[in-house]
Design a protein around this motif. Structure first.
Motif, short mmCIF file in Angstrom:
data_model
loop_
_atom_site.label_atom_id
_atom_site.label_comp_id
_atom_site.label_asym_id
_atom_site.label_seq_id
_atom_site.Cartn_x
_atom_site.Cartn_y
_atom_site.Cartn_z
N SER A 208 0.83 -1.20 0.00
CA SER A 208 0.00 0.00 0.00
C SER A 208 0.87 1.26 0.00
CB SER A 208 -0.91 0.01 1.23
OG SER A 208 -1.45 1.29 1.47
N ILE A 209 0.60 2.15 -0.96
CA ILE A 209 1.39 3.38 -1.04
C ILE A 209 1.26 4.19 0.25
CG2 ILE A 209 1.58 5.61 -2.23
CD1 ILE A 209 0.86 4.24 -4.80
N GLN A 210 0.05 4.25 0.79
CA GLN A 210 -0.16 5.03 2.02
C GLN A 210 0.62 4.43 3.19
OE1 GLN A 210 -1.74 8.04 2.20
NE2 GLN A 210 -0.71 8.00 4.18
N THR A 211 0.64 3.10 3.27
CA THR A 211 1.39 2.46 4.35
C THR A 211 2.88 2.76 4.22
OG1 THR A 211 -0.22 0.65 4.47
CG2 THR A 211 1.94 0.26 5.46
N ILE A 212 3.39 2.71 3.00
CA ILE A 212 4.80 3.01 2.78
C ILE A 212 5.10 4.45 3.18
CG2 ILE A 212 6.61 3.21 1.04
CD1 ILE A 212 5.79 0.34 1.82
N LYS A 213 4.22 5.38 2.82
CA LYS A 213 4.42 6.78 3.20
C LYS A 213 4.40 6.94 4.72
CE LYS A 213 2.66 9.00 -1.01
NZ LYS A 213 1.60 9.87 -1.59
N ASP A 214 3.51 6.20 5.38
CA ASP A 214 3.42 6.28 6.84
C ASP A 214 4.71 5.78 7.50
OD1 ASP A 214 0.86 7.26 6.61
OD2 ASP A 214 -0.12 5.34 6.99
N VAL A 215 5.27 4.68 6.98
CA VAL A 215 6.51 4.14 7.53
C VAL A 215 7.67 5.11 7.28
CG1 VAL A 215 8.19 2.27 7.39
CG2 VAL A 215 5.74 1.75 7.32
N GLN A 216 7.71 5.69 6.07
CA GLN A 216 8.74 6.68 5.77
C GLN A 216 8.67 7.86 6.73
OE1 GLN A 216 7.87 6.74 1.25
NE2 GLN A 216 10.00 7.40 1.41
N LYS A 217 7.46 8.30 7.02
CA LYS A 217 7.28 9.44 7.92
C LYS A 217 7.80 9.11 9.31
CE LYS A 217 3.73 12.68 9.52
NZ LYS A 217 2.28 13.04 9.47
N LEU A 218 7.53 7.90 9.77
CA LEU A 218 8.03 7.50 11.09
C LEU A 218 9.55 7.53 11.13
CD1 LEU A 218 5.67 4.48 11.94
CD2 LEU A 218 5.67 6.75 13.01
N TYR A 219 10.17 6.98 10.10
CA TYR A 219 11.63 6.97 10.04
C TYR A 219 12.18 8.40 9.98
CZ TYR A 219 12.77 2.01 9.60
OH TYR A 219 12.99 0.67 9.85
N ASN A 220 11.57 9.23 9.15
CA ASN A 220 12.06 10.61 9.01
C ASN A 220 11.92 11.42 10.29
OD1 ASN A 220 12.92 10.32 6.36
ND2 ASN A 220 10.98 11.00 5.48
N GLN A 221 10.97 11.02 11.13
CA GLN A 221 10.77 11.72 12.40
C GLN A 221 11.59 11.11 13.53
OE1 GLN A 221 6.51 11.48 12.88
NE2 GLN A 221 6.14 13.33 11.67
N GLY A 222 12.37 10.09 13.18
CA GLY A 222 13.22 9.47 14.18
C GLY A 222 12.49 8.53 15.11
N LYS A 223 11.29 8.11 14.73
CA LYS A 223 10.51 7.21 15.56
C LYS A 223 10.79 5.75 15.19
CE LYS A 223 6.80 10.61 16.10
NZ LYS A 223 5.36 10.91 15.88
N SER A 224 10.56 4.86 16.14
CA SER A 224 10.82 3.45 15.91
C SER A 224 9.73 2.83 15.04
CB SER A 224 10.90 2.70 17.24
OG SER A 224 9.66 2.79 17.93
N VAL A 225 10.10 1.82 14.27
CA VAL A 225 9.17 1.12 13.40
C VAL A 225 9.22 -0.36 13.75
CG1 VAL A 225 8.63 0.46 11.02
CG2 VAL A 225 9.46 2.77 11.51
N ASN A 226 8.05 -0.91 14.07
CA ASN A 226 7.93 -2.35 14.35
C ASN A 226 7.17 -2.99 13.19
OD1 ASN A 226 7.62 -4.92 15.30
ND2 ASN A 226 6.55 -4.36 17.18
N PHE A 227 7.89 -3.68 12.32
CA PHE A 227 7.26 -4.25 11.14
C PHE A 227 6.26 -5.37 11.48
CE2 PHE A 227 11.15 -2.45 9.15
CZ PHE A 227 10.51 -1.60 8.26
N ASP A 228 6.36 -5.92 12.67
CA ASP A 228 5.37 -6.93 13.09
C ASP A 228 3.97 -6.34 13.14
OD1 ASP A 228 7.08 -9.11 13.30
OD2 ASP A 228 7.63 -8.64 15.38
N ASP A 229 3.88 -5.04 13.40
CA ASP A 229 2.57 -4.39 13.51
C ASP A 229 1.81 -4.37 12.19
OD1 ASP A 229 3.18 -3.90 16.14
OD2 ASP A 229 3.79 -1.82 15.82
N TYR A 230 2.52 -4.52 11.07
CA TYR A 230 1.89 -4.38 9.76
C TYR A 230 1.47 -5.73 9.16
CZ TYR A 230 3.75 0.32 10.14
OH TYR A 230 4.03 1.60 10.57
N HIS A 231 1.96 -6.82 9.71
CA HIS A 231 1.56 -8.17 9.26
C HIS A 231 1.72 -8.35 7.75
CE1 HIS A 231 -0.08 -8.55 13.29
NE2 HIS A 231 -0.82 -7.47 13.09
#
Length: 361
Positions: A208-231
């Motif tokens: 999903s393009i929106q999901t990818i944008k959301d993950v990019q935003k988290l990374y750009n803001q220095g926030k942690s990303v847990n890929f398990d949350d996206y299944h």
């Protein structure tokens, strides 16, 4: 024309791809008949203006058909941008919309002006016909009463200290206490090593393009990303490709582009040696990051009996994410040497990367 369309689409549909459709130029004199289109649809089996304008119209009609008929063409289509849509196109789309999946429908975006494309992709890399550019200028002149001599573009915002996408490797290193491997690469590759090596079609599927944008935003803001949350194992795979594609300069650098294109003219028995020579000319940081990536892709290829991703398949996916020309886009003829070079890096990883050791690697 049909054979050309199938040949062209087949170069891209196994990977993530985007279609930009310029509608301007379609007239009653150059519009193909419905009978011809019906023949075209039959030609595009389950695998799949006079002059250029007819080609555009045919492509658009075929895309409408494959959107609900041919899974192979639609599964990796990230987005379809319709530029300069007319009421006819909008009516046609509304007629077909009930037959098209909701997921595909979300990929279609109408754009009234060429400048709107800049919000979605690298506008300067598109080969836009002069007729389309003149039409766009006419539309703007009619809208504003005069043709603006200079299009004012607001200055780009400075990147955040935590920025990961769209900034150089050096910037990321400086902001991450000298770490040579960007956090996005380290985290996505670590996750895929532990949970994705045997996933069939790894790196072949889109997300999903929106999901990818959301993950990019988290990374750009220095926030942690847990890929398990996206299944979805394909999300970190797409994030890795996106990171490489959005580097200001490709990982293999612009300087190497012409050298890489020449790989097909080298005798087969000497190609690995030539790859070594080209790779040894990379800046130290690029070399280290490339070696880290190739080590992982070599590992993926070793599991191809499960994931179906051979070195050749991975090269088709990663070739254009590792190298592209400094101006414009890579031509279809460039895909062969670019993919071959990438395949050699993956297949002969141990041989190619064993002759250079970099401090801090």
């Amino acid at each position: 024309l049909l054979r050309y369309l199938k040949y062209t689409l087949d170069q891209y549909v196994e990977n993530d791809y985007t279609v930009v459709y310029f509608h301007y130029g379609l007239k009653s004199l150059n519009k193909p008949s419905l009978k011809w289109l019906q023949t075209a649809y039959k030609e595009f089996d389950r695998k799949y203006g006079s002059k250029i304008f007819v080609l555009r119209f045919v492509v658009f009609n075929i895309l409408l058909t494959i959107s609900f008929s041919f899974p192979r063409y639609k599964k990796n289509l990230k987005a379809l941008y319709v530029v300069h849509p007319t009421n006819f196109i909008k009516i046609l789309w509304n007629i077909f919309k009930p037959l098209i999946s909701h997921k595909f429908g979300k990929k279609v975006t109408y754009l009234n002006y060429l400048s709107d494309l800049a919000e979605h992709l690298k506008y300067d890399q598109l080969n836009i016909p002069q007729e389309v550019m003149r039409h766009d200028e006419n539309l703007r002149r009619k809208q504003k009463g005069k043709l603006p001599l200079v299009v004012k573009v607001p200055p780009p915002r400075p990147p955040l200290p935590t920025q990961q996408f769209g900034v150089s490797l050096q910037y990321i290193k400086d902001k991450n206490k000298g770490e040579l491997i960007p956090p996005v690469m380290k985290e996505t590759i670590s996750y895929l090593k532990s949970k994705g090596l045997q996933v069939e079609g790894l790196f072949r599927r889109s997300a999903s393009i929106q999901t990818i944008k959301d993950v990019q935003k988290l990374y750009n803001q220095g926030k942690s990303v847990n890929f398990d949350d996206y299944h979805d194992i394909h999300i970190p795979a797409v994030i890795l490709k996106t990171f490489l594609r959005e580097l200001p300069q490709p990982l293999l650098t612009f300087d190497c582009y012409d050298h890489i294109l020449g790989i097909t003219s080298v005798e087969s028995c000497l190609r690995v040696t030539r790859c070594k020579q080209i790779i040894q000319g990379l800046p130290e940081h690029n070399y280290i990051v490339l070696k880290y990536l190739m080590c992982f892709l070599h590992m993926v290829s070793q599991e191809s009996i499960y994931n179906r991703m051979t070195a050749s398949s991975l090269a088709c996916v990663f070739g254009l994410n590792l190298i592209w020309p400094s101006k414009g886009t890579a031509s279809l003829s460039a895909l062969v040497p670019l993919n071959l070079f990438t395949e050699l890096l993956i297949d002969f990883y141990t041989n190619i990367f064993n002759s250079r050791t970099v401090p801090g690697e």
